[in-house]
Design an enzyme around this catalytic site. Sequence first.
Site, PDB file in Angstrom:
ATOM      1  N   GLN A 696       0.289  -1.340  -0.205  1.00  0.00           N
ATOM      2  CA  GLN A 696       0.443   0.166  -0.097  1.00  0.00           C
ATOM      3  C   GLN A 696       1.008   1.315   0.434  1.00  0.00           C
ATOM      4  OE1 GLN A 696      -3.097  -0.225  -0.628  1.00  0.00           O
ATOM      5  NE2 GLN A 696      -2.766  -1.689  -1.116  1.00  0.00           N
ATOM      6  N   HIS A 699       1.270   3.480  -3.289  1.00  0.00           N
ATOM      7  CA  HIS A 699       0.246   3.652  -4.539  1.00  0.00           C
ATOM      8  C   HIS A 699       1.267   5.396  -3.946  1.00  0.00           C
ATOM      9  CE1 HIS A 699      -2.668   0.759  -5.353  1.00  0.00           C
ATOM     10  NE2 HIS A 699      -2.341   0.467  -4.614  1.00  0.00           N
ATOM     11  N   GLU A 765      -8.785   0.835   5.062  1.00  0.00           N
ATOM     12  CA  GLU A 765      -9.856   0.130   4.303  1.00  0.00           C
ATOM     13  C   GLU A 765      -9.496  -0.908   3.853  1.00  0.00           C
ATOM     14  OE1 GLU A 765      -8.630   0.946  -0.670  1.00  0.00           O
ATOM     15  OE2 GLU A 765      -7.088   2.248   1.192  1.00  0.00           O
ATOM     16  N   HIS A 766      -8.293  -1.334   3.798  1.00  0.00           N
ATOM     17  CA  HIS A 766      -7.375  -3.276   4.229  1.00  0.00           C
ATOM     18  C   HIS A 766      -7.167  -3.224   5.181  1.00  0.00           C
ATOM     19  CE1 HIS A 766      -6.617  -1.374  -0.416  1.00  0.00           C
ATOM     20  NE2 HIS A 766      -6.914  -1.634  -0.322  1.00  0.00           N
ATOM     21  N   ASP A 799      -6.881  -6.793  -4.196  1.00  0.00           N
ATOM     22  CA  ASP A 799      -6.656  -5.764  -5.635  1.00  0.00           C
ATOM     23  C   ASP A 799      -7.509  -5.778  -6.533  1.00  0.00           C
ATOM     24  OD1 ASP A 799      -6.097  -3.654  -3.846  1.00  0.00           O
ATOM     25  OD2 ASP A 799      -4.307  -3.625  -4.567  1.00  0.00           O
ATOM     26  N   HIS A 858     -53.918  15.332   3.703  1.00  0.00           N
ATOM     27  CA  HIS A 858     -53.931  13.941   4.070  1.00  0.00           C
ATOM     28  C   HIS A 858     -54.829  12.987   4.971  1.00  0.00           C
ATOM     29  CE1 HIS A 858     -49.418  15.320   3.602  1.00  0.00           C
ATOM     30  NE2 HIS A 858     -48.930  14.200   3.373  1.00  0.00           N
TER      31      HIS A 858
END
Length: 874
Positions: A696, A699, A765-766, A799, A858
Amino acid sequence: MAAPPLVPAYDFVAPPSTGLSIESIAHLNWIFLTITPENYTQTLGFITRNFGRFNFLIDASSLPSDFTQLESLLNVGTSKLITNLDQLQLIRDSKLPIDEERLILAIAKRESASREAFENAIRDTSLGIFVPDITDIEPVRGWLQEYGTDNRPPVYISFEERPTLSEILALTKINASVVVDSQYLTTTPATETKLLGVGEIYASALKSDRKDGLFTTLVVDEQGVALGLVYSSRESVAESLKTGTGVYQSRKRGLWYKGATSGATQELVKIDMDCDGDCLRFTVRQKGKGFCHLETRTCFGASTGLGALQTTLRSRLASAPEGSYTARLFKDPKLLRAKIMEEAEELCEAETKDDVAWEAADLIYFALTKCVAAGVSIADIERNLDAKSLKVVRRKGDAKGKWADGQKPQETTTTSAPEKPTTDIPIRMSDRVEMTRYVAAEVSSAELENILKRPSHKSSETIMGIVNPIIKAVRTEGDKALLAYTQKFDRCPDLKSTVLKAPYPESLMTLTPEVKAAIDLSYDNILKFHAAQKESKPLVVETMPGVQCSRFARPVERVGLYIPGGTAVLPSTALMLGVPAMVAGCKTIVFASPPRPDGSITPEIVYIAHKVGAEAIVLAGGAQAVAALAYGTESVPKVDKILGPGNQFVTAAKMVVSNDTGATVSIDMPAGPSEVLVIADKTANPAFVASDLLSQAEHGVDSQVVLIAVDLSDEQLQAIGDELHAQAMALPRVDIVRGAIDHSVTVVVDSIEKAFEVSNLYAPEHLILQIAEAKACVEKVQNAGSVFIGPWTPESVGDYSAGVNHSLPTYGYARQYSGVNLATYVKHITSSELSFEGLQNLGNAVMDLAAVEGLDAHRMAVKIRLDHMRKSSS
């Protein structure tokens, strides 16, 4: 050093919850700290850590008259020290080698309104004056006006209570420096209406003799090199302080957000003004090609001297051409050390002016190579020189050891084993790739939460200042604006069209058999997993006799799928977004991805677009692509929902269009840089742990990785650290990894329970579980995007090819959002069907509630029907 018009007072021990941020204070260049016996040690540390970030105005007048403490404050880098009369006498009696312009004499608080005290203080023209805690500005204002604003020592004034804006402006306009508590200040007075706007205060001290009232502004880099000359207005100064960027006043176009269209943005470091208050200096970190519209670093041509050398060295470190001598120096620390020593000796032996200059240049080249290798900039060196210039305690300065007699050191031999051959990977010497380590038991809950904070992004004002004009242009000008932005930002000057329509030519889908097989395998697995999520039939519930409620799914008709193409090409994202859209039955699928410099799109993305039935590929990235999908253009179909990750500009653009009722478009989720959290215990393989963290970190520099180490010893932590460094150094994207690791952390905990508590707080996230009984521990997961269980499940399989989706919530949004799944492409519609009996059973309750709410129409809609039933049955 010109006195500033405004100095924010800040309490770093207990920072205020409202008011000016510490970053905005840095832009103003000065900070006021009150030192007490209780915070003395902390203040010394704060000054030392932040030297170069601020000029420090330190009020030590309430300290005991302790010479050692005063000496230490001056020695660590205090720019100006406020003392009382007794302290001033101590410093003068000590005969310290100090420029007295660094000293300010405080008028005693009980005498702050005394004219006699003011006149006595101002007679000593080498000193500044501090008038503390005034309650009425008129006496001080009168003294200053009578004495005059020119050729007098600087006067600093603070207030006992919160001042009004008019009181502050009255003083700054006569060249007084006003100290105001930062909790009362803001860069956004339009929204924080109860606070005082720093832009207006700062600009009030400026003077202009121009008819248009503008102020000449010199823009420089951190080395003080002039990038160009521009103009500022009071409005642009306020906007620059608000956004933390370079904002100026164009004489033709109004406010000029530097880099908003060119991408050559400026990060504001600080603003200051000259001694007369009629010229500003903006110190900035220039991004992109450079300051000049001709794409040079400065408006005076290319950089020269040390700045140019530093730029070249950094370029060589990142990607040196074959045969580069500088690259060889980076790879061979022993050679670099030898060259520094050789050139230092040659400089010592040089005698003529030309020879000294020549040898000094050689030594500087090798010394700066050493600095760049260690991540040290010229600005860092200058900060150290500035810090040393402020020291008032000097070392004797004799040479050390073998150098003491002024002779060459004797040559030595070594019988040590030869070094291993160096690799081709450029590295920074003495710069280990290493995560900062914390022990959870040794920090408070609040400190732990702070440790786990993600890397800060640019302020929303900065991002929006760039994104909003792009969105507006694409919305109003359509294809013309989209093409222009793509040609500019993606460096595609020859691009003629930003849309590729299906069917796609076979020539654009040329893949190796291996890549095609990998895509096909991944496609099949993703298809299986998402197809299994389909709802087999509508949900039907009879809530009471005669009342039937149902819910059924329908696909979102038109979806736009954003596939990033910045630091890496991501065909996997095309699969993760495109396959579930196809499975859901979306009628219109549109891809958007930045083109390559030659204007083409990667064949992998074209092939996937073909497989999932995408009707078009928009050859564009960034905010312009998002705007085209949201509003549509002449050639880009408008969509109902935009999905896909991206950088801060893409995320900001998605948020903008989703909140615009004129676009009527939704988005999948807020998204930020990629991140991973690994929980590892004694059973974990150090190499596996390191590889998952690095997967990661590569990235982007804004990514973050976290290791939660469960009861690991120092030796076990060292093993993971050694693997992390070794594996990182073998990666081609090692410099990106370094940036991510710089703000990544290891947290040591003593139990599995604490590990999951920390993980759920972070909401990664992971989440990777490299622990014993990993599967059984999944029940402890409360917040995560996707979980990877056991030693044989690297995050990489998620991934690409396992089948789960990799488009996941980041930045802590896993607390509220799911990752992309089939439901992301589906909307649910409910229905109700009542029989005659059902309305009889339900009608009275509906009418009673409608009456409570005062909604008679109503109530009547039910009553009319019930009355009709009764008439029909009678």
